[in-house]
Design a protein around this motif. Structure first.
Motif, mmCIF file in Angstrom:
data_model
loop_
_atom_site.group_PDB
_atom_site.id
_atom_site.type_symbol
_atom_site.label_atom_id
_atom_site.label_comp_id
_atom_site.label_asym_id
_atom_site.label_seq_id
_atom_site.Cartn_x
_atom_site.Cartn_y
_atom_site.Cartn_z
ATOM 1 N N ARG A 134 0.834 -1.212 0.000
ATOM 2 C CA ARG A 134 0.000 0.000 0.000
ATOM 3 C C ARG A 134 0.863 1.254 0.000
ATOM 4 O O ARG A 134 2.016 1.216 0.432
ATOM 5 N N ASP A 135 0.233 2.364 -0.411
ATOM 6 C CA ASP A 135 0.913 3.655 -0.371
ATOM 7 C C ASP A 135 1.120 4.054 1.093
ATOM 8 O O ASP A 135 0.171 4.084 1.868
ATOM 9 N N THR A 136 2.354 4.344 1.490
ATOM 10 C CA THR A 136 2.615 4.664 2.892
ATOM 11 C C THR A 136 3.915 5.460 3.008
ATOM 12 O O THR A 136 4.552 5.765 1.999
ATOM 13 N N LEU A 137 4.290 5.820 4.234
ATOM 14 C CA LEU A 137 5.588 6.463 4.440
ATOM 15 C C LEU A 137 6.653 5.361 4.504
ATOM 16 O O LEU A 137 6.585 4.485 5.352
ATOM 17 N N VAL A 138 7.598 5.442 3.588
ATOM 18 C CA VAL A 138 8.570 4.364 3.379
ATOM 19 C C VAL A 138 9.932 4.782 3.944
ATOM 20 O O VAL A 138 10.335 5.938 3.779
ATOM 21 N N PRO A 139 10.668 3.872 4.603
ATOM 22 C CA PRO A 139 11.990 4.226 5.134
ATOM 23 C C PRO A 139 12.888 4.907 4.090
ATOM 24 O O PRO A 139 12.889 4.535 2.905
ATOM 25 N N CYS A 140 13.627 5.895 4.574
ATOM 26 C CA CYS A 140 14.324 6.831 3.672
ATOM 27 C C CYS A 140 15.460 6.181 2.874
ATOM 28 O O CYS A 140 15.608 6.461 1.677
ATOM 29 N N THR A 141 16.259 5.344 3.528
ATOM 30 C CA THR A 141 17.432 4.797 2.822
ATOM 31 C C THR A 141 17.017 3.894 1.651
ATOM 32 O O THR A 141 17.486 4.101 0.521
ATOM 33 N N PRO A 142 16.125 2.912 1.872
ATOM 34 C CA PRO A 142 15.714 2.108 0.706
ATOM 35 C C PRO A 142 14.989 2.926 -0.360
ATOM 36 O O PRO A 142 15.133 2.658 -1.562
ATOM 37 N N GLN A 143 14.244 3.953 0.076
ATOM 38 C CA GLN A 143 13.569 4.811 -0.908
ATOM 39 C C GLN A 143 14.613 5.510 -1.795
ATOM 40 O O GLN A 143 14.461 5.585 -3.018
ATOM 41 N N GLY A 144 15.683 5.985 -1.172
ATOM 42 C CA GLY A 144 16.773 6.631 -1.926
ATOM 43 C C GLY A 144 17.427 5.644 -2.879
ATOM 44 O O GLY A 144 17.763 5.984 -4.021
ATOM 45 N N CYS A 145 17.607 4.412 -2.415
ATOM 46 C CA CYS A 145 18.213 3.374 -3.278
ATOM 47 C C CYS A 145 17.337 3.121 -4.501
ATOM 48 O O CYS A 145 17.848 2.927 -5.614
ATOM 49 N N MET A 146 16.012 3.123 -4.311
ATOM 50 C CA MET A 146 15.102 2.884 -5.440
ATOM 51 C C MET A 146 15.216 4.008 -6.473
ATOM 52 O O MET A 146 15.208 3.751 -7.684
ATOM 53 N N ILE A 147 15.332 5.247 -6.000
ATOM 54 C CA ILE A 147 15.461 6.374 -6.944
ATOM 55 C C ILE A 147 16.755 6.205 -7.749
ATOM 56 O O ILE A 147 16.785 6.404 -8.973
ATOM 57 N N MET A 148 17.818 5.785 -7.072
ATOM 58 C CA MET A 148 19.094 5.592 -7.778
ATOM 59 C C MET A 148 18.999 4.433 -8.771
ATOM 60 O O MET A 148 19.481 4.536 -9.905
ATOM 61 N N LEU A 149 18.362 3.348 -8.342
ATOM 62 C CA LEU A 149 18.213 2.193 -9.246
ATOM 63 C C LEU A 149 17.411 2.552 -10.492
ATOM 64 O O LEU A 149 17.734 2.124 -11.600
ATOM 65 N N ASN A 150 16.367 3.374 -10.276
ATOM 66 C CA ASN A 150 15.510 3.759 -11.414
ATOM 67 C C ASN A 150 16.257 4.596 -12.450
ATOM 68 O O ASN A 150 15.855 4.648 -13.618
ATOM 69 N N GLN A 151 17.342 5.224 -12.038
ATOM 70 C CA GLN A 151 18.171 5.960 -12.997
ATOM 71 C C GLN A 151 18.790 5.005 -14.011
ATOM 72 O O GLN A 151 18.947 5.332 -15.180
ATOM 73 N N ILE A 152 19.151 3.832 -13.523
ATOM 74 C CA ILE A 152 19.825 2.848 -14.390
ATOM 75 C C ILE A 152 18.794 1.932 -15.050
ATOM 76 O O ILE A 152 18.939 1.548 -16.202
ATOM 77 N N HIS A 153 17.755 1.567 -14.259
ATOM 78 C CA HIS A 153 16.737 0.630 -14.763
ATOM 79 C C HIS A 153 15.361 1.282 -14.607
ATOM 80 O O HIS A 153 14.711 1.105 -13.569
ATOM 81 N N PRO A 154 14.909 2.037 -15.600
ATOM 82 C CA PRO A 154 13.577 2.641 -15.487
ATOM 83 C C PRO A 154 12.508 1.565 -15.273
ATOM 84 O O PRO A 154 11.505 1.810 -14.624
ATOM 85 N N ASP A 155 12.748 0.355 -15.804
ATOM 86 C CA ASP A 155 11.838 -0.768 -15.553
ATOM 87 C C ASP A 155 12.642 -1.885 -14.870
ATOM 88 O O ASP A 155 13.531 -2.481 -15.476
ATOM 89 N N LEU A 156 12.287 -2.145 -13.612
ATOM 90 C CA LEU A 156 13.035 -3.151 -12.844
ATOM 91 C C LEU A 156 12.425 -4.548 -12.962
ATOM 92 O O LEU A 156 12.966 -5.518 -12.442
ATOM 93 N N SER A 157 11.324 -4.609 -13.665
ATOM 94 C CA SER A 157 10.554 -5.836 -13.772
ATOM 95 C C SER A 157 11.417 -7.026 -14.220
ATOM 96 O O SER A 157 12.121 -6.944 -15.227
ATOM 97 N N GLY A 158 11.333 -8.120 -13.452
ATOM 98 C CA GLY A 158 12.031 -9.355 -13.829
ATOM 99 C C GLY A 158 13.497 -9.402 -13.458
ATOM 100 O O GLY A 158 14.152 -10.435 -13.617
ATOM 101 N N LYS A 159 14.048 -8.286 -12.947
ATOM 102 C CA LYS A 159 15.474 -8.298 -12.558
ATOM 103 C C LYS A 159 15.646 -9.119 -11.276
ATOM 104 O O LYS A 159 14.774 -9.092 -10.399
ATOM 105 N N HIS A 160 16.763 -9.799 -11.179
ATOM 106 C CA HIS A 160 17.052 -10.528 -9.939
ATOM 107 C C HIS A 160 17.897 -9.629 -9.030
ATOM 108 O O HIS A 160 19.006 -9.236 -9.393
ATOM 109 N N ALA A 161 17.328 -9.287 -7.875
ATOM 110 C CA ALA A 161 18.034 -8.415 -6.933
ATOM 111 C C ALA A 161 18.417 -9.215 -5.689
ATOM 112 O O ALA A 161 17.587 -9.938 -5.138
ATOM 113 N N VAL A 162 19.669 -9.095 -5.276
ATOM 114 C CA VAL A 162 20.097 -9.693 -4.010
ATOM 115 C C VAL A 162 20.334 -8.561 -3.012
ATOM 116 O O VAL A 162 21.086 -7.624 -3.286
ATOM 117 N N VAL A 163 19.633 -8.648 -1.874
ATOM 118 C CA VAL A 163 19.812 -7.661 -0.804
ATOM 119 C C VAL A 163 20.642 -8.335 0.275
ATOM 120 O O VAL A 163 20.246 -9.367 0.819
#
Ligand code: NAD
Length: 300
Positions: A134-163
């Motif tokens: 759901r739409d909510t207030l999301v922790p800042c660090t992972p939110q920042g990581c998503m913005i950075m990832l979207n710079q490289i991958h505008p569509d992340l669909s199907g990518k394998h991510a290891v955290v």
């Protein structure tokens, strides 16, 4: 050589967006988005973090209130202050700088913050909402990581991510956001066997561990995107230096894109805190006011 994902430059773009949102809120509704930061005790690193957050807040026009409390105050005294801030209509975001001194029950403190003012996104209701997509207030660090990832991958669909790392602050919410973006997500941690080969299969590696240069070049698939959340302070020739969880020079020779430390995730985290403060304001507006902005809000 990998493309550098410049968190500092990107954070300036986010802060410009925040500044224009703040201006719009002031002009159209007379609201000055205001962030209250609570610092308990004298931890030097926490003092630096708080100072930086307040400085950036002022720069984008967000009102800031700093509450510095002695390390020996009680749980009850701290919760009374949070309660007062919850009930103060002029305060829109509340951040309690962590870690708290050992005698506090941190979970209870986090739970005492009103979920709509929880700009860190750590309140159990916000954690649950994120897990439920759901739409909510999301922790800042992972939110920042998503913005950075979207710079490289505008569509992340199907990518394998290891955290790498499963903390409540970074690893777990990071995995939830990647899942929402339709990635295939693997979470690895201190008990995982053969992390290296799991990472070698990944299109995206997020390192959030706190072990200097843990991730080496032979962990990384050629062309993969590497986000380094780690901050490890070391001393070289008597000078303090910050390095990440990723062996930057070596990994940059293999990866397709990489974030530096410093100048990567750190500045994005602060920018997202201020972004969350404007989002918190919008969650607290009655629907009639919200519609003036054409902004969708769930809580009315
Ligand atoms: P944490 O200590 O709460 O969690 C660390 C995680 O790493 C744990 O889940 C643990 O299981 C895992 N881990 C430990 N050793 C491991 C190993 N050898 N292999 C694989 N996994 C291992 O830390 P945190 O709060 O998630 O922070 C992680 C790092 O990110 C720290 O260096 C912290 O300073 C940094 N950080 C940076 C920012 C920023 O804005 N840049 C924000 C938050 C945290």
């Amino acid at each position: 050589m990998a493309q550098l994902i410049d968190g500092k430059a990107l954070s300036i773009q986010v802060l410009q967006q925040v500044a224009s949102d703040v201006e719009l809120l002031k002009v159209e509704s007379g609201i000055v988005p205001t962030l209250a930061v609570v610092l308990v005790g004298e931890d030097p690193a926490s003092q630096v973090y708080v100072r930086n957050k307040m400085k950036r807040a002022r720069e984008v026009g967000i009102g800031s209130r700093e509450h510095r409390l002695d390390a020996d105050i009680t749980q009850n005294e701290l919760e009374l202050l949070i309660d007062a801030l919850n009930n103060d209509a002029d305060v829109h975001g509340i951040l309690v700088q962590l870690p708290l001194p050992a005698h506090f029950n941190e979970d209870a403190v986090i739970a005492s913050i009103h979920p709509d003012k929880d700009v860190d996104g750590f309140h159990p209701l916000n954690v649950g909402a994120l897990a439920a997509g759901r739409d909510t207030l999301v922790p800042c660090t992972p939110q920042g990581c998503m913005i950075m990832l979207n710079q490289i991958h505008p569509d992340l669909s199907g990518k394998h991510a290891v955290v790498i790392g499963r903390s409540n602050i970074v690893g777990k919410p990071m995995a939830m956001l990647l899942l929402q973006a339709n990635c295939t997500v693997t979470i690895v941690h201190s008990h995982t066997q053969d992390i290296e080969s799991l990472c070698r299969n990944a299109d995206i590696v997020i390192a959030a561990v706190g072990r200097r240069e843990l991730v080496d070049a032979d962990w990384i698939k050629p062309g993969a995107t590497v986000i380094d959340v780690g901050i490890n302070a070391i001393e070289i020739d008597g000078k303090r230096k910050l390095i990440g969880d990723v062996a930057f020079e070596a990994v940059a020779g293999v990866a397709g894109a990489i974030t530096p430390v410093p100048g990567g995730v750190g500045p994005m985290t602060i920018a997202c805190l201020l972004l969350n403060t404007t989002r918190a304001v919008k969650r607290q507006l009655p629907r009639s006011t919200v519609m003036q902005f054409g902004v969708e809000v769930e809580n009315s």
